[in-house]
Scaffold this motif. Sequence first.
Motif, PDB file in Angstrom:
ATOM      1  N   THR A   1     -34.073 -16.204 -79.951  1.00 45.00           N
ATOM      2  CA  THR A   1     -34.158 -14.865 -80.527  1.00 45.00           C
ATOM      3  C   THR A   1     -33.686 -14.845 -81.965  1.00 45.00           C
ATOM      4  OG1 THR A   1     -32.040 -14.428 -79.521  1.00 45.00           O
ATOM      5  CG2 THR A   1     -33.993 -13.598 -78.364  1.00 45.00           C
TER       6      THR A   1
ATOM      7  N   ARG B   1     -34.810 -16.558 -84.146  1.00 38.73           N
ATOM      8  CA  ARG B   1     -35.862 -17.094 -84.991  1.00 38.73           C
ATOM      9  C   ARG B   1     -37.006 -16.125 -85.261  1.00 38.73           C
ATOM     10  NH1 ARG B   1     -35.901 -22.126 -86.131  1.00 38.73           N
ATOM     11  NH2 ARG B   1     -34.133 -23.398 -85.530  1.00 38.73           N
ATOM     12  N   LEU B   2     -37.012 -15.005 -84.556  1.00 42.68           N
ATOM     13  CA  LEU B   2     -38.047 -14.012 -84.801  1.00 42.68           C
ATOM     14  C   LEU B   2     -37.426 -12.913 -85.653  1.00 42.68           C
ATOM     15  CD1 LEU B   2     -41.020 -13.593 -83.945  1.00 42.68           C
ATOM     16  CD2 LEU B   2     -40.184 -12.234 -82.049  1.00 42.68           C
ATOM     17  N   TRP B   3     -37.962 -12.716 -86.836  1.00 40.47           N
ATOM     18  CA  TRP B   3     -37.329 -11.838 -87.809  1.00 40.47           C
ATOM     19  C   TRP B   3     -38.314 -10.779 -88.287  1.00 40.47           C
ATOM     20  CZ3 TRP B   3     -32.193 -12.507 -89.022  1.00 40.47           C
ATOM     21  CH2 TRP B   3     -31.614 -13.740 -88.706  1.00 40.47           C
ATOM     22  N   LEU B   4     -37.816  -9.589 -88.482  1.00 42.64           N
ATOM     23  CA  LEU B   4     -38.599  -8.550 -89.132  1.00 42.64           C
ATOM     24  C   LEU B   4     -38.121  -8.442 -90.573  1.00 42.64           C
ATOM     25  CD1 LEU B   4     -40.736  -6.319 -88.266  1.00 42.64           C
ATOM     26  CD2 LEU B   4     -38.842  -4.764 -88.640  1.00 42.64           C
TER      27      LEU B   4
ATOM     28  N   SER C   1     -33.975  -9.286 -93.621  1.00 42.20           N
ATOM     29  CA  SER C   1     -34.612  -9.674 -92.365  1.00 42.20           C
ATOM     30  C   SER C   1     -33.662  -9.399 -91.223  1.00 42.20           C
ATOM     31  CB  SER C   1     -34.947 -11.173 -92.377  1.00 42.20           C
ATOM     32  OG  SER C   1     -35.911 -11.464 -93.353  1.00 42.20           O
ATOM     33  N   MET C   2     -34.163  -8.637 -90.269  1.00 43.49           N
ATOM     34  CA  MET C   2     -33.334  -8.372 -89.101  1.00 43.49           C
ATOM     35  C   MET C   2     -33.912  -9.138 -87.909  1.00 43.49           C
ATOM     36  SD  MET C   2     -34.337  -4.329 -88.664  1.00 43.49           S
ATOM     37  CE  MET C   2     -34.224  -3.993 -90.433  1.00 43.49           C
ATOM     38  N   MET C   3     -33.019  -9.716 -87.148  1.00 44.01           N
ATOM     39  CA  MET C   3     -33.416 -10.489 -85.984  1.00 44.01           C
ATOM     40  C   MET C   3     -34.065  -9.574 -84.949  1.00 44.01           C
ATOM     41  SD  MET C   3     -32.243 -11.304 -82.712  1.00 44.01           S
ATOM     42  CE  MET C   3     -30.453 -11.375 -82.534  1.00 44.01           C
TER      43      MET C   3
ATOM     44  N   GLY D   1     -31.487  -7.081 -83.530  1.00 39.66           N
ATOM     45  CA  GLY D   1     -30.101  -7.479 -83.340  1.00 39.66           C
ATOM     46  C   GLY D   1     -29.111  -6.521 -83.985  1.00 39.66           C
TER      47      GLY D   1
END
Lengths: 324, 324, 324, 324
Positions: free
Chosen positions: A6, A8-11, A22-24, A45
């Motif tokens: 988790t 590694r997926l960023w917005l 970038s938020m997780m 996150g």
Amino acid sequence: MSEEYTKRLWLEEDLADDLKWSMMVKNVMFSGKSKFQEVDLIHTGPFGKTLFLDGKVQSSEVDEWVYHELLVHPAMVMHPNPKSVFICGGGEGATAREVLRHKSVEKLVMVDIDKVVCDFCHEHLEVNKSAFESPRLELINDDARAQLEAYPGKFDVIIGDLADPLEGGPCYQLYTQDFYQNVVLKKLNPGGIFITQSGPAGILSCTEVFTAINCTLRSVFPRVLPYTQHMPVYCDVWGWNMALTDPKQAEISPEEMDRRLAARVEGEMRFLDGATFEGLRALNKHLRGCLAGETCIYTADTARFIHGSVAAGNKAGTGANGSS
Amino acid sequence: MSEEYTKRLWLEEDLADDLKWSMMVKNVMFSGKSKFQEVDLIHTGPFGKTLFLDGKVQSSEVDEWVYHELLVHPAMVMHPNPKSVFICGGGEGATAREVLRHKSVEKLVMVDIDKVVCDFCHEHLEVNKSAFESPRLELINDDARAQLEAYPGKFDVIIGDLADPLEGGPCYQLYTQDFYQNVVLKKLNPGGIFITQSGPAGILSCTEVFTAINCTLRSVFPRVLPYTQHMPVYCDVWGWNMALTDPKQAEISPEEMDRRLAARVEGEMRFLDGATFEGLRALNKHLRGCLAGETCIYTADTARFIHGSVAAGNKAGTGANGSS
Amino acid sequence: MSEEYTKRLWLEEDLADDLKWSMMVKNVMFSGKSKFQEVDLIHTGPFGKTLFLDGKVQSSEVDEWVYHELLVHPAMVMHPNPKSVFICGGGEGATAREVLRHKSVEKLVMVDIDKVVCDFCHEHLEVNKSAFESPRLELINDDARAQLEAYPGKFDVIIGDLADPLEGGPCYQLYTQDFYQNVVLKKLNPGGIFITQSGPAGILSCTEVFTAINCTLRSVFPRVLPYTQHMPVYCDVWGWNMALTDPKQAEISPEEMDRRLAARVEGEMRFLDGATFEGLRALNKHLRGCLAGETCIYTADTARFIHGSVAAGNKAGTGANGSS
Amino acid sequence: MSEEYTKRLWLEEDLADDLKWSMMVKNVMFSGKSKFQEVDLIHTGPFGKTLFLDGKVQSSEVDEWVYHELLVHPAMVMHPNPKSVFICGGGEGATAREVLRHKSVEKLVMVDIDKVVCDFCHEHLEVNKSAFESPRLELINDDARAQLEAYPGKFDVIIGDLADPLEGGPCYQLYTQDFYQNVVLKKLNPGGIFITQSGPAGILSCTEVFTAINCTLRSVFPRVLPYTQHMPVYCDVWGWNMALTDPKQAEISPEEMDRRLAARVEGEMRFLDGATFEGLRALNKHLRGCLAGETCIYTADTARFIHGSVAAGNKAGTGANGSS
């Protein structure tokens, strides 16, 4: 293992041309799409369940209560007895939720252009569900200006829960002198109050739109009361401007504000009380100077563009579609 | 073309485990290295010339004046006549610069452990150069606690411009009850004031260290006055705690603060005045609740760790080395 | 500490619209600027000293030797006795360096439009310094096509070390049928060979420009020999096309290639030998199919654009300015 | 609008300590979780539908056919008549799919430790569905070494489709001399062939594990045939090592390979044919030098760790759990 993944997926959001964050992403909970925009509910996150329209943060569960308490209650308690309320935009439902906590409210009209967003939030945002189902709420999916103009009768409080006035953006006309003079002012009962979210108001960002909205309102109303508060999810201080038809209403003491909140509102405030508001309306010297120096009045012809700003274009409500 | 290129070099900072931001780098201006840390002056897009220690933001030209006005002047003007001042940390030089604007100050002792940082900032930070060269400044590169204990005489104002109290970090001991009780309090003249930066103080971050520093100071001093302000470069609201040996000094009116600033300080404030401070010390309900509920007192044994926090570990001054 | 810091400064490159990578920056070594482009020498973590033009990777010390051995030596050894060589572009100096290792070479003309790049590379790229200072090199800073047309006499080998043929880009005309037919072919001595870098040639990227350059050359020359090799710094397999006026020269055995390399070239090859080249020219089935199916011939009117491709637009040499 | 949004959700992978890339996420298609790892099928921009285990790329629809053709068919066609095949790992199902294209195969045993991964891939990877349902396949979810040792009879071809041999990783023991000597070799029929994926094999990465796997196999088998090919989704050249009990089998001509592929395999190859393989097995001079210089043999005691490598730890199959 889950942790590893988790992370590694960023917005990624552009806060400005030269600043991004970038938020997780823990989970993409729901996604929808209207003819106006994409709607996504993403568990991030740092901010928990977060609502995005077209990939831009609208609100998050960790701080939406701050924004909505500040948008709704100061105006509601400064009014002596608000019975009728109109919301421009607000499709998320949280603004309606806060308004409906006021026992005095008999009728709440909310006009948001995007039915899909309203339905999505009704279904997926648990905390706003009962607001959508209140018999006191009349929800209309249409252009906010047209509906406000045409709606029979007047209102005690009108709330602008719209996206920022970007040039060429769908909401620009809902921040103009013409709208304030010829629609809002005419649809307010005597002693009525208009409150609008007003974009970023930090020391680096306050002149993007906050000061011009203030200046425009001052050209129409006898008293405008600006206030600000940091919002983590917007990565900036945020601003609101309250416009009063009766200037005396602004002179409420902290104690009186506490009394009215206690008497009129169901449940406890988490962020706001009289002392809090006393602090928020006491602007710092820099911000006061920026407000004093502002000369821009939004008209159909004159625009102050938000561009390259911290948190520019973010927010608010589903206001981006409060008007076509 | 240059535009295109400069958009591609980014400085990435972890704001938390699950939140990071990247600021565009225009130019790496200067780099240095001490036995304690790396020192870099980088021209960033969003924040202008920005000072980094070990890659962490210390201060930027677009908002350092806000931080340093708030660290220095409220305490200085609440004191009736500050002649002697001691700075723990502060190697950047900006804290000294603000102290030296006070005409009453006859002696300023600044103890920062890192000579390389002091020399670097003296050479490269134009706005702080004259402070480093003031005959009223005595700059010592050593452990701040040892020097404060050993220094002959007492001080009217002591300023903590140190990194946050991370467990195992170099500055933790400079935030303990023992340090406040047995060093700071003993080295203050009657009516003396201690002021310390106190880490992030936003609605999501205030319990990291801000409330515990407040609680620790309250266990030692008769009056502690917390206040907060958003700092763009730290991506959060920041907190300060002022500890007074004479509680009455805290009851200064905005007008009296304005009078003292005008009478005692050279030049104009950009951010602070009486009305500004009145707003900053009026904390919001949520923050007041967090302060009231805090029970942690920093001792040699008990630590409250900053971990995974927004802006955790950033800042302040070169305090990371104020003590070995 | 240094470790911590250096991990945080990143150079970000778009590999495609939907794919980007970031390489850690250890140090910005030198920066310069011409009227055509920015020039930067940056010490990156994964690729060592890396040359950028306008923020795009040109070459890195960890793999430039692969690129330049493959651009220069196969053509040089297939030619029976190359005495005169012309380089279009090549301002970095490494192509000249490899050509000058051939003892047979009496005259090398290199035409790169950007004097600033040439001077920068001459000064800062240690491995290419002696090439720039060779008495056999004639360096001209002008348009490559104009100079090639006007140059007295003909050449045994002509090398295209230019940026990819982007529509509207400065090098497009140096990849057209017209240029090959009316300039290159006419300026080659009998038995002369033309070799050009030909952009990305991976399984996902080979039809961007590689196959069209091949197709265009096949419309002019009796024999075209394509070959490919992975280049880490371009994040893709790279392609070259060799065009021979005498088809028989292509039928060199690995053993003969090894003999000629040993006899004619100073020093050892690091990457290339007969067996290596035998592997590189044996294209895979997918790539052979793409080449066979290609019908695009670059003319002044017809372009095949590189767009949104992996590694699109990267590279090569300072070819971006080999022609105005 | 959708475009705008989808550009903002990125999957970030560390390619090395100092190199990372981010691929745009169009859609998180499915997510699952076993006691060993997380399983995700994500539609990415550059690579289409992409399978991740614990957030690491396993394979993508744009290039998995390259990997799996190269893992399976060279060994299968070098064997005169492969009837029985054993796969260590391979839970994705694509390796089985390619094996089952061989009409000669009567029995295929596949042992992958993770039932959840196998079920997930069976359900969601359309192209592998029929392989999972083949009556010739025996799928066992258990430790690959234990099952191979215990399985009655021997095999013509054994395939290692496992994660790279990280120290302390779950697959390390499946790359040791002991495993090759005492399990693989003993379970191969006369003339049997063992083939294993062998990690990154680029000019910068080939000594991470590729050369040591080769060296280890050479200590056990009379003939080891290494070959390599660029894989876009792993951002590197990838390596395979084929180990033959009968050295003569390696001397197959391209024409014979084409004949066998045509005669034995259902459907067309997309990437492989005799000429392709001739190129892939002709390694470049640098790589041959690295192989020749390698002395590391993997034993229970001696490990060569993958660390900080380009694409380190990525891939292969669900091999990460081929063994407990």
